[in-house]
Design an enzyme around this catalytic site. Structure first.
Site, mmCIF file in Angstrom:
data_model
loop_
_atom_site.group_PDB
_atom_site.id
_atom_site.type_symbol
_atom_site.label_atom_id
_atom_site.label_comp_id
_atom_site.label_asym_id
_atom_site.label_seq_id
_atom_site.Cartn_x
_atom_site.Cartn_y
_atom_site.Cartn_z
ATOM 1 N N ASN A 12 -48.171 40.317 101.648
ATOM 2 C CA ASN A 12 -47.412 39.623 102.609
ATOM 3 C C ASN A 12 -46.660 38.524 102.120
ATOM 4 O O ASN A 12 -45.864 38.122 102.843
ATOM 5 C CB ASN A 12 -48.246 39.521 103.937
ATOM 6 C CG ASN A 12 -48.855 40.319 104.518
ATOM 7 O OD1 ASN A 12 -48.143 41.635 104.850
ATOM 8 N ND2 ASN A 12 -50.243 40.476 104.878
ATOM 9 N N ASN A 75 -52.311 33.751 93.526
ATOM 10 C CA ASN A 75 -52.239 33.689 95.040
ATOM 11 C C ASN A 75 -52.618 35.048 95.576
ATOM 12 O O ASN A 75 -51.696 35.732 95.917
ATOM 13 C CB ASN A 75 -50.709 32.945 95.535
ATOM 14 C CG ASN A 75 -51.108 32.804 97.217
ATOM 15 O OD1 ASN A 75 -52.037 33.188 97.661
ATOM 16 N ND2 ASN A 75 -50.150 32.228 97.958
#
Ligand code: CA2
Length: 438
Positions: A12, A75
């Site tokens: 996302n 991340n």
């Protein structure tokens, strides 16, 4: 080849800047990538910047990085809080891993407080927004010891024009200091004797140096005076002394300076800081003589008597000094009067060439020296002249010309480059160089 760093982004994060700006800000992932590339470039790193919504893809990239990369900035997004598989993949890596989160995960829902990957990370950055990415790259560069691309080194080409200058230590002093300052610094000897040229070639040599991009020139015997009409302007000192040993070539202009007097003054202050200065006799009123006399009066010598075989030369130096210092501080004497003037002197400075390897001998009769007379030389080749040897044997305090050679170079280096040299380092290098040679 630069080290490669993988910057990996999980599910996302491709929506960055497009949804939930209150949590993740307005920057898109493309913006983040651009910032990462900028930082990587500065640090001499290559980066692979990637994002995926698939867990397996992230794992495959970690495997790929294992083979190719020097570190990972990751991340893992929501996989942070769920994926043992990502953790296992990271555990196989032998390089530093930095974990990044845009938001402060500890201020958010309870389930985001735990990260599966933090235990293998060398560090975690969270809550700094997208700024966390370049910061992580910066830290990674440190961890992997990447100092960045070699800085663009400034280059300086300089030289010395004079006759019979092959033994000069000035090129080595400048070049060594230039290298220590991280500069590309080349100092050329332009020896009239070797070139079979006379002092009248000076004009042509200066034009050549300008055309070849020289930043400046030192000028020595026999050109310190004859160079003056060839210059655009003079420093106050050079004008006062009527002698130039340093020419700065900049923006199409030639500016003459005199660093010889500074060299003597600095050497004197360091080498004979506490000697009496009521009356000093200076032998020689040539180009170096006028600079040394100026330095002597600047250093607080109350009265200076200048002795030269050429009476007019001594008078002209004395007249020049009288205009800058008071007339009663300067006088002249002939060689026949040395015994009389030296009888009342505290110190003796030799600026004649007598004592140089080329002109061996004493510049005055040895019997005129006495133990309470201090003796200074400007010659440094040899470092111990016959005058210094004789004076030392008598118990006189003495000063050799080494320091003057160093400090004239210190000041010339500053004028050529606009960079302050490390005087102590230049002094040490000069001393080491002389010890190695003699
Ligand atoms: O703060 C971070 O960087 C996170 O890793 C982002 C993850 C979240 O699950 C972590 O707890 C913290 C979520 C990434 C989703 O990215 C979006 C970006 C814009 C709009 C919607 C989602």
């Amino acid at each position: 080849m630069n080290p490669i760093v993988y910057v990996l982004n999980g599910p996302n994060l491709n929506l960055l800047g497009k949804r939930q700006p209150e949590i993740y800000g307005r920057e898109t992932l493309a913006d983040v990538e651009a910032e990462c590339r900028l930082m990587a470039k500065e640090l001499g790193l290559d980066i692979e910047f990637r994002q995926t919504n698939a867990e397996f893809q992230l794992i495959d990239w970690i495997h790929e990085a294992r083979e190719r990369a020097a570190g990972i900035v990751i991340n893992p997004a929501a996989l942070t809080h769920s994926s043992v598989a990502v953790l296992d993949a990271l555990k196989t890596c032998e390089f530093p891993i930095l974990e990044v989160h845009i938001s402060n995960i500890h201020q958010r829902e309870e389930f985001r407080h735990h990260s599966f990957v933090s235990c293998v990370a060398a560090g975690v950055i969270c809550g700094f927004g997208t700024q966390g990415y370049p910061l992580a790259i910066q830290r990674l560069a440190r961890l992997i010891g990447s100092r960045g691309p070699l800085p663009v080194q400034r280059a300086f080409l300089v030289g010395l024009i004079g006759a019979g200058i092959q033994a000069s230590r000035t090129p080595a002093m400048h070049e060594q200091e230039g290298a220590a300052q991280g500069l590309r610094y080349v100092y050329k000897l332009i020896d009239l004797e070797i070139l079979g040229l006379g002092a009248d070639a000076l004009a042509e040599l200066i034009i050549a140096a300008e055309r070849m991009g020289f930043a400046g020139l030192n000028i020595t015997h026999p050109c310190k005076q004859s160079v003056i009409p060839l210059l655009d302007d003079l420093s106050e000192d050079a004008r006062a002394l009527g002698a130039v040993n340093t020419v700065v070539l900049k923006d199409g202009k030639r500016i003459g300076h005199n660093t010889d007097w500074f060299g003597f003054a600095e050497n004197f202050k360091r080498g004979l800081p506490d000697v009496p200065r009521d009356h000093v006799v200076q032998l020689g009123a040539g180009g170096a003589g006028s600079a040394v006399a100026h330095a002597a009066l600047t250093c607080g010598i109350k009265k200076l008597t200048i002795v030269d075989v050429a009476a007019d030369r001594a008078k002209s130096v004395a007249d020049g000094l009288a205009t800058r210092f008071s007339r009663d501080r300067v006088s002249v004497a002939t060689p026949a009067e040395i015994a009389a003037v030296i009888a009342t002197a505290n110190g003796l400075i030799n600026t004649t060439p007598i004592g140089m390897a080329k002109y061996p001998g004493l510049p005055l009769p040895a019997k005129l020296l006495r133990p309470d007379l201090w003796v200074a030389e400007i010659v440094y080749f040899p470092m111990e002249t016959e005058l210094l040897r004789t004076a030392r044997a008598l118990g006189c305090r003495t000063l050799d010309g080494g320091g003057m050679a160093v400090f004239q170079a210190v000041e010339a280096f500053r004028l050529f480059t606009g960079i302050k040299p490390d005087a102590e380092r230049m002094l040490q290098h000069f001393t080491a160089m002389n010890a190695a040679i003699s």
